[in-house]
Motif scaffolding. Structure first.
Motif, PDB file in Angstrom:
ATOM      1  N   THR A   1       0.858  -1.182   0.000  1.00  0.00           N
ATOM      2  CA  THR A   1       0.000   0.000   0.000  1.00  0.00           C
ATOM      3  C   THR A   1       0.893   1.230   0.000  1.00  0.00           C
ATOM      4  O   THR A   1       1.990   1.232   0.569  1.00  0.00           O
ATOM      5  CB  THR A   1      -0.957   0.058   1.195  1.00  0.00           C
ATOM      6  OG1 THR A   1      -0.197   0.098   2.425  1.00  0.00           O
ATOM      7  CG2 THR A   1      -1.886  -1.155   1.200  1.00  0.00           C
ATOM      8  N   ILE A   2       0.428   2.277  -0.672  1.00  0.00           N
ATOM      9  CA  ILE A   2       1.133   3.554  -0.734  1.00  0.00           C
ATOM     10  C   ILE A   2       0.263   4.559   0.007  1.00  0.00           C
ATOM     11  O   ILE A   2      -0.829   4.900  -0.448  1.00  0.00           O
ATOM     12  CB  ILE A   2       1.368   3.989  -2.184  1.00  0.00           C
ATOM     13  CG1 ILE A   2       2.188   2.938  -2.941  1.00  0.00           C
ATOM     14  CG2 ILE A   2       2.070   5.347  -2.225  1.00  0.00           C
ATOM     15  CD1 ILE A   2       2.167   3.119  -4.445  1.00  0.00           C
ATOM     16  N   ASN A   3       0.723   5.005   1.151  1.00  0.00           N
ATOM     17  CA  ASN A   3      -0.074   5.826   2.061  1.00  0.00           C
ATOM     18  C   ASN A   3       0.380   7.282   1.980  1.00  0.00           C
ATOM     19  O   ASN A   3       1.568   7.583   2.146  1.00  0.00           O
ATOM     20  CB  ASN A   3       0.076   5.298   3.489  1.00  0.00           C
ATOM     21  CG  ASN A   3      -0.322   3.836   3.598  1.00  0.00           C
ATOM     22  OD1 ASN A   3      -1.455   3.524   3.917  1.00  0.00           O
ATOM     23  ND2 ASN A   3       0.617   2.925   3.333  1.00  0.00           N
TER      24      ASN A   3
ATOM     25  N   VAL B   1      -8.401  -3.070   0.762  1.00  0.00           N
ATOM     26  CA  VAL B   1      -9.624  -3.619   0.186  1.00  0.00           C
ATOM     27  C   VAL B   1      -9.358  -4.541  -0.993  1.00  0.00           C
ATOM     28  O   VAL B   1     -10.243  -5.311  -1.391  1.00  0.00           O
ATOM     29  CB  VAL B   1     -10.587  -2.492  -0.261  1.00  0.00           C
ATOM     30  CG1 VAL B   1     -10.962  -1.611   0.921  1.00  0.00           C
ATOM     31  CG2 VAL B   1      -9.998  -1.657  -1.395  1.00  0.00           C
ATOM     32  N   SER B   2      -8.133  -4.494  -1.580  1.00  0.00           N
ATOM     33  CA  SER B   2      -7.902  -5.268  -2.802  1.00  0.00           C
ATOM     34  C   SER B   2      -6.647  -6.118  -2.786  1.00  0.00           C
ATOM     35  O   SER B   2      -6.439  -6.927  -3.692  1.00  0.00           O
ATOM     36  CB  SER B   2      -7.834  -4.321  -4.011  1.00  0.00           C
ATOM     37  OG  SER B   2      -6.728  -3.439  -3.896  1.00  0.00           O
ATOM     38  N   VAL B   3      -5.789  -5.960  -1.766  1.00  0.00           N
ATOM     39  CA  VAL B   3      -4.577  -6.771  -1.647  1.00  0.00           C
ATOM     40  C   VAL B   3      -4.413  -7.196  -0.189  1.00  0.00           C
ATOM     41  O   VAL B   3      -4.904  -6.512   0.724  1.00  0.00           O
ATOM     42  CB  VAL B   3      -3.313  -6.001  -2.108  1.00  0.00           C
ATOM     43  CG1 VAL B   3      -3.349  -5.745  -3.604  1.00  0.00           C
ATOM     44  CG2 VAL B   3      -3.138  -4.705  -1.323  1.00  0.00           C
TER      45      VAL B   3
ATOM     46  N   VAL C   1      -4.821   6.261  -0.125  1.00  0.00           N
ATOM     47  CA  VAL C   1      -4.045   5.023  -0.165  1.00  0.00           C
ATOM     48  C   VAL C   1      -4.150   4.426  -1.567  1.00  0.00           C
ATOM     49  O   VAL C   1      -5.256   4.237  -2.082  1.00  0.00           O
ATOM     50  CB  VAL C   1      -4.536   3.996   0.870  1.00  0.00           C
ATOM     51  CG1 VAL C   1      -3.707   2.709   0.769  1.00  0.00           C
ATOM     52  CG2 VAL C   1      -4.470   4.560   2.286  1.00  0.00           C
ATOM     53  N   ILE C   2      -2.999   4.179  -2.178  1.00  0.00           N
ATOM     54  CA  ILE C   2      -2.954   3.438  -3.437  1.00  0.00           C
ATOM     55  C   ILE C   2      -2.573   2.001  -3.100  1.00  0.00           C
ATOM     56  O   ILE C   2      -1.535   1.758  -2.476  1.00  0.00           O
ATOM     57  CB  ILE C   2      -1.937   4.044  -4.423  1.00  0.00           C
ATOM     58  CG1 ILE C   2      -2.307   5.497  -4.750  1.00  0.00           C
ATOM     59  CG2 ILE C   2      -1.857   3.217  -5.702  1.00  0.00           C
ATOM     60  CD1 ILE C   2      -1.275   6.215  -5.611  1.00  0.00           C
ATOM     61  N   GLU C   3      -3.404   1.056  -3.494  1.00  0.00           N
ATOM     62  CA  GLU C   3      -3.136  -0.361  -3.255  1.00  0.00           C
ATOM     63  C   GLU C   3      -2.632  -0.994  -4.546  1.00  0.00           C
ATOM     64  O   GLU C   3      -3.048  -0.612  -5.652  1.00  0.00           O
ATOM     65  CB  GLU C   3      -4.402  -1.077  -2.790  1.00  0.00           C
ATOM     66  CG  GLU C   3      -5.010  -0.485  -1.539  1.00  0.00           C
ATOM     67  CD  GLU C   3      -6.292  -1.185  -1.095  1.00  0.00           C
ATOM     68  OE1 GLU C   3      -6.898  -0.723  -0.115  1.00  0.00           O
ATOM     69  OE2 GLU C   3      -6.690  -2.198  -1.729  1.00  0.00           O
ATOM     70  N   GLY C   4      -1.748  -1.977  -4.418  1.00  0.00           N
ATOM     71  CA  GLY C   4      -1.246  -2.612  -5.619  1.00  0.00           C
ATOM     72  C   GLY C   4      -0.259  -3.718  -5.330  1.00  0.00           C
ATOM     73  O   GLY C   4      -0.085  -4.151  -4.188  1.00  0.00           O
TER      74      GLY C   4
END
Length: 501
Positions: free
Chosen positions: A216-218, A260-262, A273-276
């Motif tokens: 995650t990128i917070n 929510v996705s990883v 938050v960018i998730e990836g």
């Protein structure tokens, strides 16, 4: 431009996210401003803040000034961008609840008394008030978030304050680090990982197993989280969760929530938050869309080279608060000095104090070195046997922080935060042939442009440096001949009260 004052006075202990930090700054004149004037995130925003408050190693003219909120972003209606929260040592003291000159001691105590993060239940985290999934056909990171560029030479838009959270795929321990993240497509980011960083070790393990590394990128965080995350080994060894430093600074655990996705954690009170996932065995050219040859302006004050082969992040979702604030910085500015330098100071102070108790009075990671390359150590020689310990302190500092390049030693009567006073000590208490120690052939920081074989024949490989100690202290036997001119002690406030409010 406008500034606001909240109805109730806040203390640093009340801060638990970026918004409460802003509310605290609004109480203090000159620490925060806003503008509704439309600004282009492509170069213009950084160009404006250069004059308002960037400071650091930014090309002159620049200065240290207030944090600044841009409320009207061109082509991004409803978006807000905040820059400069950390771009002042005084502001860092306000946000962490201590005097600016005591930040090294304050941080040093925090890293020795960590408080581990805690987990919140799903659905209770402010960072997930809005959810945008990358499998939606309309999803486009480039249109969702106004990632700025700093200069016309930038490889592309960058997220400059993206705190990446990842975990070791074998051991499960987690780490957080700020990384250079360039937007490469509607759901792709390149990520610069310096050799030896803990998250790079995690990525290598996952890649060796042929698996992606969930991250995650917070962004948009309590300032204590950003500053605490900038400690490095050996102060925070492999497996140490730097979020626990922020917990100690606030005497309250940082809150996390399941992404929510990883299968990873997000910082629950983040603005965005960018998730990836870091994709195994995939590399991209950092400037593949612009071909400028440069990445972005880095803390030494130069535009760093674009990397020809960087790991790729595939974005899976973006979550954010309502009316989310994108937080950024100007690469070479004073903000980097605060984020990198204060943990550097704390690391050096703790290490020297453990070896030579009471000798080191204070330490300053100078903004001329971006908080990394240059440290001023203030020492106090109390007896004749203390002579020579200043060199030992400098060697400990270089060992405690491997990216440090130059150390200047001064006596206790020199204000280490005043560059003129430090240069005065160098001018009157230093002889180049006898007061300088050269340590060639030592690994430094890869962003120092002078660390190349074609710069000096003594450099065997890129990233190797000659580290230097400048001893600007008076020999103990001569101290009575180097007493500063005395002045009468008076209280100046009755004579000029407007200067001491």
């Amino acid at each position: 431009m406008k500034s606001q004052t909240p109805q109730h006075a806040l203390q640093a202990s009340d801060v638990n996210d970026l918004r409460s930090a802003i509310a605290l700054l609004k109480q203090h004149h000159g620490q925060y401003i806003e503008t509704d004037h439309i600004v282009d995130p492509n170069g213009e925003l950084a160009g404006v803040y250069r004059h308002i408050g960037a400071g650091g190693t930014v090309k002159r003219p620049t200065r240290i000034g207030p944090a600044m909120m841009f409320n009207n972003i061109k082509e991004y209606p409803g978006s807000r961008v905040l820059v400069g929260v950390h771009a002042s040592r005084q502001r860092a003291g306000l946000l962490l609840g201590c005097k600016p000159e005591d930040l090294a001691f304050h941080m040093g105590q925090a890293v020795k008394n960590p408080i581990e993060p805690v987990n919140l239940s799903a659905g209770s985290a402010p960072c997930q008030e809005q959810i945008f999934r990358a499998d939606d056909p309309d999803f486009d990171l480039r249109k969702l978030l106004p990632a700025p560029t700093n200069t016309p030479l930038d490889a592309g838009p960058f997220f400059c304050l993206g705190l990446v959270l990842a975990s070791d795929p074998e051991l499960g321990v987690s780490d957080v680090t700020i990384h250079r993240l360039c937007v490469q497509g509607k759901d792709e980011l390149s990520m610069f990982l310096a050799a030896g960083r803990h998250i790079e070790v995690f990525r290598q393990k996952a890649e060796a197993a042929g698996k992606p590394l969930p991250i995650t990128i917070n962004m948009g965080l309590d300032p204590a989280i950003y500053i605490g995350a900038c400690f490095e080994a050996p102060t925070t060894p492999f497996g140490f969760d730097e979020l626990s430093v922020a917990g100690a600074l606030r005497n309250r655990a940082v809150e996390l929530v399941d992404a929510v996705s990883v299968p990873q954690k997000s910082i629950a009170r983040a603005e965005i938050v960018i998730e990836g996932e870091l994709i195994p065995n995939v590399r991209v050219q950092e400037d593949q869309h612009t071909h400028t040859g440069h990445a972005m302006p880095e803390f030494p004050g130069y535009c760093g080279d674009a990397n020809p082969s960087l790991p790729l992040i595939k974005v899976t979702a973006v979550t954010m608060r309502h009316q989310a604030i994108l937080q950024t910085l100007v690469g070479p500015g004073e903000e980097h000095t605060t984020l990198a330098g204060i943990p550097t100071e704390a690391s050096i102070y703790n290490a020297v104090e453990a070896a030579i108790p009471g000798f080191l009075q204070n330490v300053y990671a100078h903004s001329a070195g971006g908080g990394k390359f240059l440290a001023i150590l203030q020492v106090k020689k109390r007896t004749a046997t203390d002579e020579g310990r200043q060199g030992q302190a400098a060697l400990i500092a270089l060992a405690a922080y491997s990216e440090l390049k130059n150390v200047i030693l001064v006596d206790e009567d020199v204000d280490l935060f005043d560059s003129s006073d430090v240069l005065w000590a160098m001018s009157t208490r230093y002889q180049g042939d006898s007061s300088t120690t050269f340590l060639p052939g030592i690994r430094g920081h890869q962003l120092d442009p002078s660390q190349m074989p074609d710069y000096s024949p003594s450099i065997r490989d890129r990233g190797i440096s000659c580290k230097t100690i400048f001893d600007c202290t008076v020999p103990f036997a001569l101290k009575d001949r180097f007493v500063r001119a005395p002045f009468q002690e008076v209280d100046p406030r009755p004579f000029a009260p407007e200067l001491f409010d």
